[in-house]
Design an enzyme around this catalytic site. Structure first.
Site, PDB file in Angstrom:
ATOM      1  N   LYS A   5       0.849  -1.201   0.000  1.00 35.79           N
ATOM      2  CA  LYS A   5       0.000   0.000   0.000  1.00 35.79           C
ATOM      3  C   LYS A   5       0.880   1.244   0.000  1.00 35.79           C
ATOM      4  O   LYS A   5       2.070   1.217   0.348  1.00 35.79           O
ATOM      5  CB  LYS A   5      -0.935   0.010   1.214  1.00 35.79           C
ATOM      6  CG  LYS A   5      -0.254   0.063   2.586  1.00 35.79           C
ATOM      7  CD  LYS A   5       0.143   1.470   3.056  1.00 35.79           C
ATOM      8  CE  LYS A   5       0.806   1.456   4.430  1.00 35.79           C
ATOM      9  NZ  LYS A   5       1.403   2.763   4.793  1.00 35.79           N
TER      10      LYS A   5
ATOM     11  N   LEU B 150       5.308   0.517   3.426  1.00 33.88           N
ATOM     12  CA  LEU B 150       4.454  -0.043   2.375  1.00 33.88           C
ATOM     13  C   LEU B 150       3.497  -1.124   2.894  1.00 33.88           C
ATOM     14  O   LEU B 150       2.747  -1.713   2.111  1.00 33.88           O
ATOM     15  CB  LEU B 150       5.315  -0.621   1.250  1.00 33.88           C
ATOM     16  CG  LEU B 150       6.162   0.409   0.491  1.00 33.88           C
ATOM     17  CD1 LEU B 150       7.117  -0.291  -0.469  1.00 33.88           C
ATOM     18  CD2 LEU B 150       5.278   1.403  -0.266  1.00 33.88           C
TER      19      LEU B 150
ATOM     20  N   ASP C 201      -2.758  -1.491  10.496  1.00 30.33           N
ATOM     21  CA  ASP C 201      -2.951  -1.514   9.039  1.00 30.33           C
ATOM     22  C   ASP C 201      -3.610  -2.795   8.531  1.00 30.33           C
ATOM     23  O   ASP C 201      -4.029  -2.851   7.377  1.00 30.33           O
ATOM     24  CB  ASP C 201      -1.604  -1.352   8.322  1.00 30.33           C
ATOM     25  CG  ASP C 201      -1.156   0.091   8.238  1.00 30.33           C
ATOM     26  OD1 ASP C 201      -1.986   0.991   8.483  1.00 30.33           O
ATOM     27  OD2 ASP C 201       0.027   0.323   7.926  1.00 30.33           O
TER      28      ASP C 201
END
Length: 305
Positions: free
Chosen positions: A10, A98, A135
């Protein structure tokens, strides 16, 4: 039984940190985006204990590994007796902003639920994901999404489609805990409230912001610019190379640029190669694309080597 499943990275289109919470975490408002850069998880059902294998030297083992914790959490929640052997093929840089570890954990939950034959409703997925990390729930949604609370409360947003993204990473880690401590010392960040206005308008109009407005703030950028001059130069260089928008993902050190020309994206990738940075050209992955690829992998048993 065995499946091979992609685990997507991401980026953050925006990241506001609104202050410390009573539970020791920070209240955030973030816009997250899945991109077409993946690890691969090879997940095999066994009748023994849970084993997580990865050749990357910086991927932790045992309880420090989110995949290991995800497997044990699911097994306890569902009363499963079977085990699993999970091999992680790392392509997403580690500790890079990420979301690779969180993505691995989310995909492991889905893969193990299939191989162990347990039902895992959406609410259960999100509850287990939130217990693993802030996340993780995002990777149980995918596409373009708003994350609030600790970042673990996620909602779909109008999909951003950017086919020309360049990622670049200078190769040194930035501690997320360190970055949050610096923000806490400085107090609330008040210079990126434009984030909320831009995305509020997007939700109201049902369309994402223009690509030139898509990256509208990251609370960590000022801190990492001051502490890491090389990263500051990289952000500036990405703009000089023609990116219509430039951002820092998470607390870094990965940066990204959005381009409107393939030739400019290729030049940017080459420029960061000259600097010795890790780099990749990629694109956004929509929620539909995300689930199509995950579902196809989860429904197909891999052949044994």
């Amino acid at each position: 039984m065995r499946v091979r499943v992609p685990s997507f990275a991401k980026i953050n289109w925006m990241l506001e940190v609104l202050g410390a919470r009573p539970d020791g975490y920070h209240e955030v408002r973030a816009v997250l985006q899945t991109i077409d850069l993946t690890d691969v998880l090879d997940v095999e059902r066994t009748e023994e204990e849970i084993e997580v294998l990865c050749a990357h030297p910086d991927v932790p083992e045992g309880e420090a590994n989110l995949v290991f914790r995800a497997a044990h959490l699911l097994r306890r929640a569902k009363g499963v007796k079977a085990g699993a052997r999970i091999r992680i093929e790392k392509r997403i840089p580690v500790a890079a902003g990420l979301g690779g570890g969180s993505s691995n954990a989310a995909v492991a939950l889905l893969a193990l639920a299939r191989l162990w034959g347990v039902a895992l409703e959406v609410g259960e997925q999100l509850e287990l994901g939130g217990a693993l990390g802030s996340d993780v729930p995002f990777f149980l949604l995918g596409g373009t999404a708003l994350g609030i609370g600790r970042g673990d409360e996620v909602y779909p947003l109008p999909e951003v489609r950017a086919s020309l993204l360049v990622l670049a990473n200078p190769g040194f880690p930035i501690s997320t805990a360190w970055a949050y401590r610096q923000l806490t010392k400085r107090g609330p960040v008040g210079n990126i409230s434009v984030c909320s206005r831009v995305w509020h308008r997007a939700v109201r109009e049902g369309e994402p912001p223009p690509l030139s407005e898509i990256v509208v703030g990251n609370a960590f950028e000022e801190i990492v610019r001051e502490r890491y001059p090389e990263l500051a130069r990289g952000l500036d260089r990405m703009r000089e190379l023609g990116a219509v928008a430039v951002g820092l993902s998470g607390s870094g050190p990965t940066i990204f640029g959005v381009f409107d020309s393939e030739s400019a994206a290729i030049r940017a990738e080459a420029a960061f190669a000259t600097l010795g940075w890790w780099r990749a050209r990629t694109r956004t992955v929509s929620r539909r694309q995300y689930w199509e690829r995950l579902s196809a992998a989860l429904s197909t048993e891999a052949s044994r080597p």
